[in-house]
Design an enzyme around this catalytic site. Structure first.
Site, mmCIF file in Angstrom:
data_model
loop_
_atom_site.group_PDB
_atom_site.id
_atom_site.type_symbol
_atom_site.label_atom_id
_atom_site.label_comp_id
_atom_site.label_asym_id
_atom_site.label_seq_id
_atom_site.Cartn_x
_atom_site.Cartn_y
_atom_site.Cartn_z
ATOM 1 N N PRO A 1 0.685 7.288 12.570
ATOM 2 C CG PRO A 1 0.274 7.014 14.858
ATOM 3 C CD PRO A 1 -0.414 7.047 13.515
ATOM 4 C CB CYS A 2 2.369 2.784 11.580
ATOM 5 S SG CYS A 2 2.346 3.257 9.840
#
Length: 282
Positions: free
Chosen positions: A257-258
Site C-alpha cells: 500500500p505504499c
C-alpha cells in the site's frame, strides 16, 4: 528476506507507538481515518453482497476497529489461467501503454490498441434477387395440404351445460410423475484456482490494503509463492509481496500500500477539477 524482516519490525513498532488516524485527510492526502474505512466498508457490503465483514482471529483483533468489522472479504473468486500464459495475448492486444508520464507518475493502460482480426470464413448468404416469389400463389387452408376436408365449425362450449359433462375427480389429473436428476460421471465443470480477496486497514500507511489467499483446483490452500504465478512478473515481489496477514494465520500475498494514498489523491484531484465532490462512500 532480511530487509523485509527489518521493514516488518520497523512498521510494527511504529504502529504500536503511534495512534490510528481519527481526523479525515481524505481530500488532502488520499488516506482514510478509521471511521472512514468503516463507512467505505459498509457501503461496499451493502452494494456488493459477495463482500462481508469478518472478525478474524481473536488474538489479532485491532482495538481501534469494531470486533465484528476487522476486515472485509469476498471468497471463491475464479482465476482461469496463470499470468505467464496471457503475456502473449497482452502483446497481441497492444501491450501496456503509458498514458501520462508527468514526473514518472502517469497512468498506465494495461492494453493498447488491439490488432484488427478478420474472419477467415465468409457467410454464404442468398441474394434477394435469386428468390422467386409468385404473385399468383394463394394461401390454402392447412387441412388442404394434408388431403383433409374443410374443418367444421367449432361448437360453442356455452352450449354444454349438462352436469353429466363435468368430471370433478379425474384419476389422470391426480397422478404425478417425478424425474430424478443424476450427476454424470464427467460433469464437465471447469475447475480453476480460486482466491479469497480481503481488505484490511493498514495503520502505518492509513489506507486499505488488499490480500490474496489462493486455492488450487481441488480447493487446497496454495503456498504463497505459487500465488505469485497469478501475478505479472513486473509486479511479483515488488508491488505484490508475501507478508503476514494482520487478521488471519500464515503468510499471504498482498498488494503493497505504499503508493495507495498518492494514487487516491491523484484521482481526487481529477474529480475535484471536474466539479465532483469526492466522498469515501461513493
Amino acid at each position: 528476506m532480511l530487509s523485509q524482516k527489518l521493514y516488518e519490525t520497523f512498521k510494527g513498532t511504529m504502529e504500536r507507538i503511534s495512534s490510528p488516524r481519527t481526523v479525515s485527510a481524505f481530500k488532502e492526502k488520499g488516506v482514510l481515518s478509521i471511521n472512514e474505512f468503516i463507512i467505505a466498508g459498509d457501503n461496499l457490503v451493502s452494494k456488493c453482497p459477495t463482500w462481508s465483514w469478518e472478525s478474524g482471529e481473536p488474538s489479532k483483533r485491532k482495538s481501534y476497529l469494531p470486533a465484528e468489522k476487522q476486515f472485509l472479504i469476498t471468497r471463491n473468486v475464479p482465476c482461469l489461467r496463470r499470468a505467464a500464459s496471457v503475456e502473449e495475448e497482452y502483446e497481441a492486444a497492444g501491450g501496456e501503454v503509458l498514458l501520462d508520464n508527468d514526473d514518472d507518475d502517469g497512468w498506465l493502460a494495461t492494453h493498447g490498441k488491439p490488432k484488427e482480426s478478420k474472419s477467415d470464413e465468409v457467410e454464404n448468404l442468398p441474394s434477394m434477387e435469386t428468390l422467386e416469389i409468385s404473385t399468383k400463389s394463394t394461401i390454402q387452408p392447412i387441412s388442404s395440404y394434408f388431403g383433409g376436408e374443410e374443418e367444421e365449425d367449432i361448437p360453442d362450449m356455452a352450449e354444454y351445460e349438462e352436469p353429466d359433462n363435468l368430471i370433478e375427480t379425474d384419476p389422470a389429473t391426480l397422478q404425478f410423475t417425478y424425474h430424478v436428476a443424476h450427476e454424470p460421471d464427467d460433469d464437465n465443470i471447469l475447475r480453476t484456482r480460486t482466491y479469497d480477496v480481503s481488505i484490511t486497514y493498514d495503520q502505518y500507511y492509513q489506507t486499505p490494503r488488499v490480500w490474496l489467499t489462493g486455492y488450487d483446483e481441488s480447493r487446497m490452500l496454495l503456498q504463497p509463492e505459487l500465488v505469485l504465478e497469478d501475478v505479472s512478473q513486473d509486479h511479483a515481489r515488488k508491488t505484490v509481496t508475501i507478508e503476514n496477514h494482520p487478521h488471519l494465520p500464515g503468510k499471504h500475498a498482498s498488494i503493497h500500500p505504499c503508493r495507495h494514498g498518492a494514487v487516491m489523491k491523484k484521482i481526487i484531484d481529477v474529480l475535484m477539477s471536474r466539479g465532483v465532490e469526492p466522498e469515501v462512500d461513493k
